[in-house]
Enzyme design. Sequence first.
Site, short mmCIF file in Angstrom:
data_model
loop_
_atom_site.label_atom_id
_atom_site.label_comp_id
_atom_site.label_asym_id
_atom_site.label_seq_id
_atom_site.Cartn_x
_atom_site.Cartn_y
_atom_site.Cartn_z
N ASP A 1 5.06 -13.42 4.50
CA ASP A 1 4.23 -12.42 5.19
C ASP A 1 2.92 -12.22 4.45
O ASP A 1 2.51 -11.08 4.19
CB ASP A 1 5.00 -11.10 5.31
CG ASP A 1 4.37 -10.16 6.34
OD1 ASP A 1 3.70 -10.63 7.26
OD2 ASP A 1 4.57 -8.93 6.20
N GLY B 1 4.83 2.74 5.21
CA GLY B 1 4.82 1.53 6.01
C GLY B 1 5.70 1.72 7.22
O GLY B 1 5.98 2.84 7.65
N GLY B 2 6.19 0.59 7.76
CA GLY B 2 7.01 0.67 8.95
C GLY B 2 8.41 1.19 8.68
O GLY B 2 9.12 1.58 9.60
N PHE B 3 8.82 1.19 7.40
CA PHE B 3 10.21 1.57 7.09
C PHE B 3 10.34 2.40 5.84
O PHE B 3 11.40 2.97 5.58
CB PHE B 3 11.06 0.30 6.92
CG PHE B 3 10.59 -0.58 5.79
CD1 PHE B 3 11.07 -0.40 4.50
CD2 PHE B 3 9.66 -1.57 6.01
CE1 PHE B 3 10.63 -1.20 3.47
CE2 PHE B 3 9.22 -2.38 4.97
CZ PHE B 3 9.71 -2.19 3.70
N GLY B 4 9.30 2.47 5.01
CA GLY B 4 9.44 3.14 3.73
C GLY B 4 8.24 3.99 3.36
O GLY B 4 7.19 3.96 4.02
N LEU B 5 8.41 4.77 2.30
CA LEU B 5 7.38 5.66 1.79
C LEU B 5 7.03 5.28 0.35
O LEU B 5 7.88 4.76 -0.38
CB LEU B 5 7.88 7.11 1.81
CG LEU B 5 8.42 7.63 3.15
CD1 LEU B 5 9.01 9.02 2.99
CD2 LEU B 5 7.32 7.64 4.22
N ILE B 6 5.80 5.55 -0.05
CA ILE B 6 5.35 5.25 -1.40
C ILE B 6 4.78 6.52 -2.02
O ILE B 6 3.91 7.18 -1.45
CB ILE B 6 4.30 4.13 -1.42
CG1 ILE B 6 4.86 2.85 -0.79
CG2 ILE B 6 3.83 3.86 -2.85
CD1 ILE B 6 3.87 1.71 -0.72
N LYS C 1 8.74 3.30 -4.40
CA LYS C 1 8.92 2.95 -2.99
C LYS C 1 10.31 3.43 -2.57
O LYS C 1 11.30 3.16 -3.26
CB LYS C 1 8.78 1.45 -2.79
CG LYS C 1 7.43 0.91 -3.25
CD LYS C 1 7.37 -0.60 -3.21
CE LYS C 1 7.28 -1.12 -1.80
NZ LYS C 1 6.99 -2.59 -1.77
#
Length: 300
Positions: free
Chosen positions: A169, A38-43, A63
């Site tokens: 959101d 995403g905009g700030f993290g990885l999965i 996450k």
Amino acid sequence: MPPKRCAKYNLPVPLPEGIILKDTEKREWRLGPLIAQGGFGLIYLASPCLDIPVDDRAVHVIKVEYLENGPLFSELKFYQRAAKQEHIKKWMKLKRLSFLGIPAFWGSGQAEHNGKSYRFMVMERLGEDLQTIFERKGRRFGKGTVLQLGLRMLDVLEYIHENEYVHGDIKAANLLLGSGNPCKVYLADYGLAYRYCPNGNHKEYRENPKKGHNGTIEFTSLDAHKGAAPSRRGDLEILGYCMMQWMCGTLPWEGGVKNPDAVQAAKEELLDELPDSVTRRAPPGSDCAGRFRKASATTR
């Protein structure tokens, strides 16, 4: 201590596949392939089986974000305070529900790698997101699908609102189908979840132009446009915009999202002219107009 909020979060350097992470309950998890970001993290896919590589049969994901980032910390606090599995099951029994679309949380912790500090959360694995399906189906869902999605989201919102939080959101990209059961839909990503009523004390409504237009511009509420904190009515307003897009294909302001003030004005006009502003955009044969007017008449 919570991380300091900053205007932009850094995407973390990926962790190596196969690394073992230990959560706060001393359970160990093997990291598998990276499947999303995403905009700030990885999965990543993940598994409690440490001696074999993680493959696509994995039923857990992890996450990951840098420790100094904020969204995963906010999501973790939401789960710890409001969404423990035993609390969700008790509430479902009380409401006589067989399903509630909040992803299951399995653990969390911190890790160090190559001089970097990471925070991680272990969650149940979910399937395809609704935005991908929406695009694939020509940017329109049938009326029955839209109503079913709305009902399922109302169940989730009722639960989180009763537990002092709002989501803030809601959008198709944050609605995911079940990995093993695509008939179930989950509201995911609580990185912007807001505790509107801590310990029963409702926070004061306050507009702040410096924080205006926060959230996903197409769907964010009028309160958020004015810089106010997320709210229960804001969640319902956002869900309404989502359902309108799913039914009609587009929203009146989608072509002007680079101008937040114009988007805000268009939303104000739409709400001021209800129900006609919605019914005249309904697709032919949907019978939205008659149903909308009937619902409006019964709730006045």
